[in-house]
Design an enzyme around this catalytic site. Structure first.
Site, mmCIF file in Angstrom:
data_model
loop_
_atom_site.group_PDB
_atom_site.id
_atom_site.type_symbol
_atom_site.label_atom_id
_atom_site.label_comp_id
_atom_site.label_asym_id
_atom_site.label_seq_id
_atom_site.Cartn_x
_atom_site.Cartn_y
_atom_site.Cartn_z
ATOM 1 C CG ASN A 224 -1.889 -1.353 1.276
ATOM 2 O OD1 ASN A 224 -1.794 -2.155 2.211
ATOM 3 N ND2 ASN A 224 -2.790 -1.173 0.525
ATOM 4 C CG HIS B 34 -5.330 -7.818 3.475
ATOM 5 N ND1 HIS B 34 -5.459 -7.211 2.291
ATOM 6 C CD2 HIS B 34 -6.608 -8.257 3.677
ATOM 7 C CE1 HIS B 34 -6.382 -7.121 1.625
ATOM 8 N NE2 HIS B 34 -7.412 -7.796 2.364
ATOM 9 C CG ASN C 116 -5.102 -7.372 -1.744
ATOM 10 O OD1 ASN C 116 -4.338 -7.271 -0.632
ATOM 11 N ND2 ASN C 116 -5.911 -6.630 -1.738
ATOM 12 C CG HIS C 117 -3.986 -3.380 -3.281
ATOM 13 N ND1 HIS C 117 -5.293 -3.711 -4.064
ATOM 14 C CD2 HIS C 117 -4.171 -3.065 -2.254
ATOM 15 C CE1 HIS C 117 -6.247 -3.245 -3.271
ATOM 16 N NE2 HIS C 117 -5.869 -2.997 -2.225
ATOM 17 C CG HIS D 136 -1.451 -9.518 2.013
ATOM 18 N ND1 HIS D 136 -0.768 -8.461 2.467
ATOM 19 C CD2 HIS D 136 -2.375 -8.806 1.251
ATOM 20 C CE1 HIS D 136 -1.337 -7.339 2.379
ATOM 21 N NE2 HIS D 136 -2.368 -7.393 1.468
ATOM 22 C CG HIS E 181 -4.582 -1.871 6.590
ATOM 23 N ND1 HIS E 181 -4.853 -0.598 5.787
ATOM 24 C CD2 HIS E 181 -4.534 -2.873 5.717
ATOM 25 C CE1 HIS E 181 -4.355 -1.068 4.552
ATOM 26 N NE2 HIS E 181 -4.381 -2.254 4.355
HETATM 27 FE FE LIG Z 1 -3.823 -6.186 1.099
#
Ligand SMILES: [Fe+2]
Length: 234
Positions: free
Chosen positions: A16, A152, A43-44, A127, A154
């Site tokens: 992120n 993931h 995932n990003h 994650h 947060h």
């Molecule tokens: Fe993530």
């Protein structure tokens, strides 16, 4: 912080880093120059298209091993800690909401074997959205890896522990970023999207910045002896 906490090896989840979504090559290089030994993703991973060629060549930035096999990059790597010990880092993606190309359970034993062929010091970044998946993986790997660190979601969890086999674990290491927010996004924007169900352009928040993570102590045999959450106002 490396100096203050006397850290030998530092893993940063950087997925992120680029305004909340993905990572750029420039930001990856900045994190590495700032003291990260290895950067993991999630995932990003592919949100910034430039990152593909970079991952293909990088030994210090890994993406989840269970993304498509045909995609560039690697899901396990080995890097040298301060003092010369070699540390393997594995990155995998959970299944709930994240829909990886392959289920992490199909790969994890082979990944751990591959890592342990190189070194007994093995860190897994799982994650994942579901606490159950992260707790289950930590238990499954107890005694085979040094630490299973969740990312993931947060929000730092209060379950840092060393399991009976000597594997440290925490379900989520938390977020380094603005905590006066909805997991990093300006609160009013996140709430508007949830209340209305309409598209809202997210902006990264700025207030309440904290560095969060987890500090693991271990021996050269790869067994963890302690883990504590890290939570520092920036
Ligand atoms: Fe993530």
């Amino acid at each position: 912080m490396r100096g203050e906490l006397d850290v030998d090896f530092c893993v940063v989840n950087g997925e992120n880093a680029a305004d909340g979504i993905g990572i750029t090559t420039k930001l990856a290089e900045r994190l590495l120059a700032a003291g990260a030994d290895v950067i993991t993703l999630g995932n990003h991973t592919w949100r910034r298209s430039e990152i593909g060629p970079y991952l293909a060549d990088s030994a210090r930035v890994v993406r989840p091993a269970n993304l498509a096999a045909a995609a560039p990059g690697r899901g396990v790597t080995v890097a040298e800690a301060r003092g010369g010990a070699r540390v393997a880092v594995i990155n995998v993606l959970g299944s709930l909401y994240l829909e990886p190309a392959r289920n992490m359970w199909e790969l994890i034993d082979d990944l751990v074997d591959e890592a342990r062929n190189e070194t007994p010091l093995v860190i897994v970044d799982v994650h994942a959205e579901a606490t159950s998946e992260k707790v289950a993986l930590a238990r499954w790997l107890d005694g085979r890896v040094t630490a299973v660190i969740g990312t993931h979601t947060h929000v730092q969890t209060s379950d840092a522990r060393v399991q009976p086999g000597g594997t440290a674990a925490i379900t989520d290491a938390g977020m380094t970023g603005p905590h006066d927010s909805v997991i990093g996004v300006q609160g009013d924007l996140a709430i508007r999207r949830m209340r209305t169900g309409m598209p809202v352009r997210f902006e990264t928040a700025t207030g309440g910045v904290r560095i969060e993570g987890a500090l693991v102590e271990c021996g050269l045999d790869g067994r963890a002896t302690a883990i504590e959450p890290v939570r520092v106002a920036a």
